[in-house]
Design a protein around this motif. Structure first.
Motif, mmCIF file in Angstrom:
data_model
loop_
_atom_site.group_PDB
_atom_site.id
_atom_site.type_symbol
_atom_site.label_atom_id
_atom_site.label_comp_id
_atom_site.label_asym_id
_atom_site.label_seq_id
_atom_site.Cartn_x
_atom_site.Cartn_y
_atom_site.Cartn_z
ATOM 1 N N LYS A 12 -46.811 18.293 3.236
ATOM 2 C CA LYS A 12 -47.401 18.244 1.897
ATOM 3 C C LYS A 12 -46.409 17.669 0.897
ATOM 4 C CE LYS A 12 -49.678 21.210 -1.525
ATOM 5 N NZ LYS A 12 -50.085 22.611 -1.846
ATOM 6 N N LEU A 13 -45.144 18.068 1.029
ATOM 7 C CA LEU A 13 -44.112 17.577 0.126
ATOM 8 C C LEU A 13 -43.883 16.078 0.321
ATOM 9 C CD1 LEU A 13 -42.429 19.251 -1.913
ATOM 10 C CD2 LEU A 13 -40.555 19.176 -0.285
ATOM 11 N N LEU A 14 -44.008 15.622 1.583
ATOM 12 C CA LEU A 14 -43.765 14.219 1.920
ATOM 13 C C LEU A 14 -45.022 13.358 1.782
ATOM 14 C CD1 LEU A 14 -41.560 14.736 5.113
ATOM 15 C CD2 LEU A 14 -40.775 14.117 2.819
ATOM 16 N N ASP A 15 -46.061 13.896 1.165
ATOM 17 C CA ASP A 15 -47.327 13.179 1.032
ATOM 18 C C ASP A 15 -47.872 12.817 2.405
ATOM 19 O OD1 ASP A 15 -49.509 12.042 -0.175
ATOM 20 O OD2 ASP A 15 -48.542 10.119 -0.556
ATOM 21 N N SER A 16 -47.978 13.812 3.262
ATOM 22 C CA SER A 16 -48.603 13.768 4.592
ATOM 23 C C SER A 16 -47.616 13.676 5.742
ATOM 24 C CB SER A 16 -49.631 12.644 4.729
ATOM 25 O OG SER A 16 -50.681 12.820 3.805
ATOM 26 N N GLY A 17 -46.398 13.255 5.517
ATOM 27 C CA GLY A 17 -45.441 13.185 6.614
ATOM 28 C C GLY A 17 -44.457 12.044 6.465
ATOM 29 N N LEU A 18 -43.833 11.675 7.572
ATOM 30 C CA LEU A 18 -42.850 10.591 7.589
ATOM 31 C C LEU A 18 -43.569 9.253 7.701
ATOM 32 C CD1 LEU A 18 -40.310 12.153 10.130
ATOM 33 C CD2 LEU A 18 -40.159 12.202 7.635
ATOM 34 N N TYR A 19 -43.223 8.319 6.841
ATOM 35 C CA TYR A 19 -43.867 7.004 6.823
ATOM 36 C C TYR A 19 -43.048 6.006 7.639
ATOM 37 C CZ TYR A 19 -47.143 8.248 3.070
ATOM 38 O OH TYR A 19 -48.148 8.812 2.330
ATOM 39 N N THR A 20 -43.727 5.266 8.513
ATOM 40 C CA THR A 20 -43.040 4.189 9.213
ATOM 41 C C THR A 20 -42.662 3.111 8.204
ATOM 42 O OG1 THR A 20 -45.143 3.112 9.748
ATOM 43 C CG2 THR A 20 -44.221 4.608 11.394
ATOM 44 N N GLY A 21 -41.530 2.460 8.438
ATOM 45 C CA GLY A 21 -41.045 1.438 7.524
ATOM 46 C C GLY A 21 -40.222 2.001 6.389
ATOM 47 N N GLU A 22 -39.982 3.309 6.394
ATOM 48 C CA GLU A 22 -39.238 3.938 5.306
ATOM 49 C C GLU A 22 -38.146 4.860 5.844
ATOM 50 O OE1 GLU A 22 -41.716 5.951 2.518
ATOM 51 O OE2 GLU A 22 -43.071 4.243 2.243
ATOM 52 N N ILE A 23 -37.174 5.144 4.970
ATOM 53 C CA ILE A 23 -36.100 6.087 5.288
ATOM 54 C C ILE A 23 -36.313 7.350 4.466
ATOM 55 C CG2 ILE A 23 -33.606 6.515 5.252
ATOM 56 C CD1 ILE A 23 -33.192 3.483 5.457
ATOM 57 N N THR A 24 -36.376 8.480 5.141
ATOM 58 C CA THR A 24 -36.502 9.781 4.494
ATOM 59 C C THR A 24 -35.220 10.563 4.747
ATOM 60 O OG1 THR A 24 -38.892 9.779 4.859
ATOM 61 C CG2 THR A 24 -37.863 11.896 4.363
ATOM 62 N N GLU A 25 -34.734 11.245 3.723
ATOM 63 C CA GLU A 25 -33.480 11.974 3.851
ATOM 64 C C GLU A 25 -33.678 13.463 3.611
ATOM 65 O OE1 GLU A 25 -29.403 10.698 2.139
ATOM 66 O OE2 GLU A 25 -30.094 12.300 0.796
ATOM 67 N N LEU A 26 -33.081 14.267 4.484
ATOM 68 C CA LEU A 26 -32.975 15.703 4.289
ATOM 69 C C LEU A 26 -31.539 16.010 3.912
ATOM 70 C CD1 LEU A 26 -34.865 17.116 7.415
ATOM 71 C CD2 LEU A 26 -35.727 16.999 5.077
ATOM 72 N N THR A 27 -31.357 16.680 2.793
ATOM 73 C CA THR A 27 -30.006 17.030 2.373
ATOM 74 C C THR A 27 -29.921 18.528 2.154
ATOM 75 O OG1 THR A 27 -28.256 16.524 0.767
ATOM 76 C CG2 THR A 27 -30.493 16.685 -0.080
ATOM 77 N N GLY A 28 -28.750 19.077 2.354
ATOM 78 C CA GLY A 28 -28.575 20.516 2.194
ATOM 79 C C GLY A 28 -27.200 20.937 2.658
ATOM 80 N N GLY A 29 -26.824 22.135 2.290
ATOM 81 C CA GLY A 29 -25.530 22.666 2.686
ATOM 82 C C GLY A 29 -25.548 23.203 4.103
ATOM 83 N N PRO A 30 -24.411 23.707 4.597
ATOM 84 C CA PRO A 30 -24.353 24.313 5.935
ATOM 85 C C PRO A 30 -25.342 25.473 6.035
ATOM 86 C CG PRO A 30 -22.148 23.966 5.046
ATOM 87 C CD PRO A 30 -23.096 23.696 3.922
ATOM 88 N N GLY A 31 -26.068 25.529 7.140
ATOM 89 C CA GLY A 31 -27.020 26.609 7.344
ATOM 90 C C GLY A 31 -28.339 26.441 6.629
ATOM 91 N N SER A 32 -28.557 25.287 6.004
ATOM 92 C CA SER A 32 -29.809 25.074 5.272
ATOM 93 C C SER A 32 -30.978 24.752 6.192
ATOM 94 C CB SER A 32 -29.636 23.955 4.241
ATOM 95 O OG SER A 32 -29.267 22.738 4.878
ATOM 96 N N GLY A 33 -30.689 24.402 7.447
ATOM 97 C CA GLY A 33 -31.762 24.151 8.409
ATOM 98 C C GLY A 33 -32.040 22.689 8.692
#
Length: 356
Positions: free
Chosen positions: A111-132
């Motif tokens: 829902k946050l990604l507007d349905s999921g991961l889009y082909t042709g694009e780069i999606t980044e997950l960022t977070g500290g240690p232990g964030s998952g």
């Protein structure tokens, strides 16, 4: 090769390689005789690119030559040295039809990604240690492989990849050993521990040097966990080489996502700014690389589960930033998490056949 596209305003150059420009000379086009070539050179028109990009009405007056003759010559040159022209509307329709959206397996994250991961694009997950971050990468890879039946390239730079853990997750999703092994074969893992090995790996993927073992399954996702692990220690101060290497990595990832029509998911560490707020690492230059950026944090409140995470959208071209969704890492892929949909683009649902 000169590539041109047509719009309402006229010819628009799309690609060019200055080393490959074709010089105007007799024989390359009917009507392009010695006298015309000489007249064009007198007004600094020496190449095919310069001629087809020029205003022919003004050029005809400057050269004292026939406007119709120039039109005829340009038409032939375009047919011989340019790609077939298409309208911007046609390009957009082609983009929509070729773009696929891969569900991550989590309804909240999709829902946050507007349905999921889009082909042709780069999606980044960022977070500290232990964030998952790594757990999300594992779960996404398993979902794409097992439920969507697509192949995944997983690049591990921090030693977090565990085949046993992947198998345990697959055993919870696939009932038979055959299904589990087939899903495992669709996940190809590369372990790299420095930026030079990473670049070599990405270059091999880009040029087709990486072959998936599972025949008939298209590679739809590349997961890099983590990009900051091999770049952080090379940045800062006067280490110009580190910045150059980071941009090379960014270039390879963008090319792979666009040219191979792959959804790229990368993880990045988080730091705190002067006010104590979390922000993505690798600096301002890297911030322009991902199309979408999500900040992961562990939920810290009395009575909350240790596996509960909150994801905050910090960069997006499709949705308002600072949207938040909570999800439980232990419930990834549960039936209630499979509601994400899309409009205008192909949504890869669980159990769907492979998409080329």
């Amino acid at each position: 090769m000169l590539t041109l596209f047509v719009s309402g305003a006229g010819w628009i150059e799309h690609e060019k390689d200055i080393d490959d420009m074709v010089v105007l000379r007799e024989g390359i086009c009917p009507g392009l005789n010695k006298d015309l070539i000489e007249a064009l050179r007198n007004v600094d028109i020496r190449t095919v690119e310069e001629l087809v990009s020029a205003n022919l009405e003004e050029l005809a007056q400057k050269c004292s030559v026939s406007y119709k003759a120039l039109i005829a010559v340009r038409r032939v040159l375009l047919a011989q040295h340019a790609a077939f022209p298409v309208s911007c509307a046609d390009m957009y329709e082609e983009l929509l039809s070729s773009t696929a959206i891969l569900s991550t397996g989590s309804h909240g994250l999709d829902k946050l990604l507007d349905s999921g991961l889009y082909t042709g694009e780069i999606t980044e997950l960022t977070g500290g240690p232990g964030s998952g971050k790594t757990q999300v990468c594992f779960s996404t890879a398993v979902h794409i492989s097992c439920q969507l039946k697509q192949s995944v390239i997983y690049i591990d730079t921090n030693g977090g990849m565990s085949a046993n853990r992947l198998l345990q997750m697959l055993q919870a999703k696939a009932s038979t050993m055959e299904e589990q092994m087939a899903a495992l074969q669709r996940i190809q893992v590369f372990r790299v521990f420095d930026v030079f090995s990473l670049l070599t790996c990405l270059q091999n993927i880009r040029i087709g040097g990486v072959q998936m073992e599972c025949v008939g399954c298209s590679v739809k996702a590349l997961i890099l966990d983590s990009v900051s692990a091999v770049l952080s220690n090379m940045l800062g101060g006067k280490q110009n080489e580190g910045m150059s290497l980071m941009m090379q990595v960014a270039g390879e990832l963008k090319t792979i996502s666009k040219d191979l029509n792959v959804a790229v998911l990368v993880t990045n560490h988080a730091t705190r700014d002067g006010s104590g707020q979390l922000k993505a690492g690798l600096g301002q230059s890297w911030s322009h690389v991902p199309r979408t950026r999500v900040l992961l944090q562990q939920v810290e409140r009395p009575g909350s589960s240790s596996s509960l995470r909150v994801a905050t959208l910090t960069k997006s071209s499709r949705q308002s930033c600072q949207l938040e969704e909570e999800f439980d890492l232990r419930c990834w892929g549960a039936p209630e998490d499979m509601k994400a949909g899309s409009s205008g683009k192909r949504k890869l649902e669980g159990g769907s056949p492979g998409v080329g």
